[in-house]
Design a protein around this motif. Sequence first.
Motif, mmCIF file in Angstrom:
data_model
loop_
_atom_site.group_PDB
_atom_site.id
_atom_site.type_symbol
_atom_site.label_atom_id
_atom_site.label_comp_id
_atom_site.label_asym_id
_atom_site.label_seq_id
_atom_site.Cartn_x
_atom_site.Cartn_y
_atom_site.Cartn_z
ATOM 1 N N LYS A 26 14.207 -38.201 -46.608
ATOM 2 C CA LYS A 26 13.509 -38.771 -45.449
ATOM 3 C C LYS A 26 14.198 -38.383 -44.143
ATOM 4 O O LYS A 26 13.548 -38.241 -43.112
ATOM 5 N N ASP A 27 15.543 -38.208 -44.206
ATOM 6 C CA ASP A 27 16.292 -37.818 -43.010
ATOM 7 C C ASP A 27 16.005 -36.367 -42.612
ATOM 8 O O ASP A 27 16.312 -35.968 -41.485
ATOM 9 N N TYR A 28 15.449 -35.576 -43.527
ATOM 10 C CA TYR A 28 15.240 -34.147 -43.274
ATOM 11 C C TYR A 28 13.792 -33.738 -43.553
ATOM 12 O O TYR A 28 13.536 -32.686 -44.136
ATOM 13 N N LEU A 29 12.858 -34.537 -43.115
ATOM 14 C CA LEU A 29 11.448 -34.263 -43.382
ATOM 15 C C LEU A 29 11.002 -32.910 -42.826
ATOM 16 O O LEU A 29 10.156 -32.246 -43.412
ATOM 17 N N ASP A 30 11.582 -32.506 -41.727
ATOM 18 C CA ASP A 30 11.158 -31.259 -41.079
ATOM 19 C C ASP A 30 11.902 -30.030 -41.608
ATOM 20 O O ASP A 30 11.652 -28.912 -41.173
ATOM 21 N N LYS A 31 12.828 -30.230 -42.545
ATOM 22 C CA LYS A 31 13.638 -29.107 -43.049
ATOM 23 C C LYS A 31 13.590 -29.035 -44.571
ATOM 24 O O LYS A 31 13.487 -30.046 -45.251
ATOM 25 N N LYS A 32 13.735 -27.803 -45.069
ATOM 26 C CA LYS A 32 13.907 -27.597 -46.508
ATOM 27 C C LYS A 32 15.394 -27.752 -46.774
ATOM 28 O O LYS A 32 16.220 -27.076 -46.167
ATOM 29 N N ILE A 33 15.755 -28.691 -47.629
ATOM 30 C CA ILE A 33 17.161 -28.932 -47.938
ATOM 31 C C ILE A 33 17.399 -28.900 -49.441
ATOM 32 O O ILE A 33 16.463 -29.008 -50.239
ATOM 33 N N PHE A 34 18.665 -28.767 -49.772
ATOM 34 C CA PHE A 34 19.110 -28.829 -51.167
ATOM 35 C C PHE A 34 20.189 -29.894 -51.234
ATOM 36 O O PHE A 34 21.061 -29.959 -50.368
ATOM 37 N N ILE A 35 20.145 -30.712 -52.257
ATOM 38 C CA ILE A 35 21.110 -31.796 -52.428
ATOM 39 C C ILE A 35 21.904 -31.516 -53.699
ATOM 40 O O ILE A 35 21.328 -31.259 -54.755
ATOM 41 N N SER A 36 23.220 -31.571 -53.555
ATOM 42 C CA SER A 36 24.087 -31.314 -54.701
ATOM 43 C C SER A 36 25.063 -32.468 -54.891
ATOM 44 O O SER A 36 25.570 -33.030 -53.922
ATOM 45 N N GLU A 37 25.309 -32.810 -56.127
ATOM 46 C CA GLU A 37 26.315 -33.830 -56.452
ATOM 47 C C GLU A 37 27.724 -33.242 -56.349
ATOM 48 O O GLU A 37 28.698 -33.969 -56.310
ATOM 49 N N TRP A 38 27.826 -31.911 -56.325
ATOM 50 C CA TRP A 38 29.109 -31.219 -56.276
ATOM 51 C C TRP A 38 29.267 -30.478 -54.951
ATOM 52 O O TRP A 38 28.293 -30.006 -54.372
ATOM 53 N N ASP A 39 30.494 -30.374 -54.520
ATOM 54 C CA ASP A 39 30.807 -29.612 -53.312
ATOM 55 C C ASP A 39 30.741 -28.128 -53.668
ATOM 56 O O ASP A 39 31.549 -27.626 -54.455
ATOM 57 N N LEU A 40 29.790 -27.426 -53.124
ATOM 58 C CA LEU A 40 29.608 -26.003 -53.399
ATOM 59 C C LEU A 40 30.276 -25.140 -52.323
ATOM 60 O O LEU A 40 30.078 -23.935 -52.299
ATOM 61 N N GLY A 41 31.053 -25.762 -51.452
ATOM 62 C CA GLY A 41 31.719 -25.036 -50.380
ATOM 63 C C GLY A 41 30.897 -25.085 -49.104
ATOM 64 O O GLY A 41 29.813 -25.663 -49.056
ATOM 65 N N GLU A 42 31.452 -24.465 -48.068
ATOM 66 C CA GLU A 42 30.756 -24.444 -46.770
ATOM 67 C C GLU A 42 29.457 -23.643 -46.845
ATOM 68 O O GLU A 42 28.507 -23.906 -46.143
ATOM 69 N N ARG A 43 29.490 -22.602 -47.674
ATOM 70 C CA ARG A 43 28.301 -21.773 -47.856
ATOM 71 C C ARG A 43 27.998 -21.699 -49.350
ATOM 72 O O ARG A 43 28.899 -21.533 -50.158
ATOM 73 N N ALA A 44 26.749 -21.816 -49.679
ATOM 74 C CA ALA A 44 26.307 -21.722 -51.071
ATOM 75 C C ALA A 44 25.206 -20.657 -51.125
ATOM 76 O O ALA A 44 24.760 -20.151 -50.098
ATOM 77 N N ILE A 45 24.798 -20.334 -52.311
ATOM 78 C CA ILE A 45 23.764 -19.314 -52.518
ATOM 79 C C ILE A 45 22.480 -20.005 -52.958
ATOM 80 O O ILE A 45 22.481 -20.809 -53.892
ATOM 81 N N VAL A 46 21.403 -19.657 -52.272
ATOM 82 C CA VAL A 46 20.081 -20.171 -52.642
ATOM 83 C C VAL A 46 19.318 -19.004 -53.260
ATOM 84 O O VAL A 46 19.157 -17.961 -52.631
ATOM 85 N N GLU A 47 18.895 -19.199 -54.503
ATOM 86 C CA GLU A 47 18.081 -18.169 -55.161
ATOM 87 C C GLU A 47 17.143 -18.832 -56.157
ATOM 88 O O GLU A 47 17.515 -19.789 -56.830
ATOM 89 N N ASN A 48 15.940 -18.333 -56.184
ATOM 90 C CA ASN A 48 14.907 -18.870 -57.076
ATOM 91 C C ASN A 48 14.715 -20.384 -56.909
ATOM 92 O O ASN A 48 14.553 -21.106 -57.891
ATOM 93 N N GLY A 49 14.796 -20.849 -55.692
ATOM 94 C CA GLY A 49 14.564 -22.259 -55.428
ATOM 95 C C GLY A 49 15.701 -23.168 -55.860
ATOM 96 O O GLY A 49 15.546 -24.386 -55.874
ATOM 97 N N GLN A 50 16.811 -22.600 -56.216
ATOM 98 C CA GLN A 50 17.974 -23.366 -56.662
ATOM 99 C C GLN A 50 19.175 -23.032 -55.770
ATOM 100 O O GLN A 50 19.206 -21.986 -55.134
ATOM 101 N N ILE A 51 20.157 -23.916 -55.777
ATOM 102 C CA ILE A 51 21.387 -23.671 -55.015
ATOM 103 C C ILE A 51 22.559 -23.651 -55.984
ATOM 104 O O ILE A 51 22.566 -24.376 -56.983
ATOM 105 N N ARG A 52 23.509 -22.774 -55.698
ATOM 106 C CA ARG A 52 24.704 -22.662 -56.543
ATOM 107 C C ARG A 52 25.886 -22.284 -55.666
ATOM 108 O O ARG A 52 25.719 -21.832 -54.525
ATOM 109 N N ALA A 53 27.075 -22.455 -56.211
ATOM 110 C CA ALA A 53 28.287 -22.093 -55.476
ATOM 111 C C ALA A 53 28.345 -20.579 -55.297
ATOM 112 O O ALA A 53 27.899 -19.813 -56.159
#
Length: 164
Positions: free
Chosen positions: A26-53
Motif C-alpha cells: 500500500k505504501d508503494y501503490l505507484d511503484k513496482k516493488i519486490f519484498i524480500s525476507e532476506w537482505d540481498l544487498g544494496e543492489r539485487a538482480i531482477v529477472e523473470n519477475g523475481q528478485i535474487r542476490a
Amino acid sequence: MKFIYDQAGKRIAEYFDSSSIEDIQKDYLDKKIFISEWDLGERAIVENGQIRAETRLDRVLNNTEELQEGEYIENKEIKYKEKPNKFHFWDSNKEEWVYDQGLEINSLEEELGSLELKIYNLEQEITGLKKDGKTFAAKKLEKEVAELDKKYQEKITRYEELEG
C-alpha cells in the motif's frame, strides 16, 4: 525484517516491524516493488519477475568487479587456472598463463649474482678461519659453500639452457 527493492533491484527501504506484505505494498501503490525476507544487498538482480542476490558473476558481467589473474568465465561460471610458476603472466584474451623467458632469465641472473657473493664471502671467511687455526669452523663453512655451489651449478645450467 523485510527489505524492499525497486524494479531495477535497488534497495529502497527496510521494514523492522511486523508489517504485512499487503501493508507494505500500500505504501508503494505507484511503484513496482519486490519484498524480500532476506537482505540481498544494496543492489539485487531482477529477472523473470523475481528478485535474487547479486552474484560475483553478475558484478563481473556488469563491469563493477574485475576478474583476477587466472580467472575466466565458462558456462556462466567463474573458473580459475593455477599459476604454473612465477615466470608466467595471465593473458585474459587467451584465458591462459603465458611463460615469460626473459623474466626467468632476469630472476636467474639475480639469484646467480647473490649466490656468487655468498660463496665469495664464505670463502674469504674460511681463509681467515684457517689462518687463525679454526679448522672445525672452517670445515662447517666449507660444507655450506659446497651446498651453495651445488645450487649455483643447477641455476647456471638452467641459465645456459635459456640463453641457448
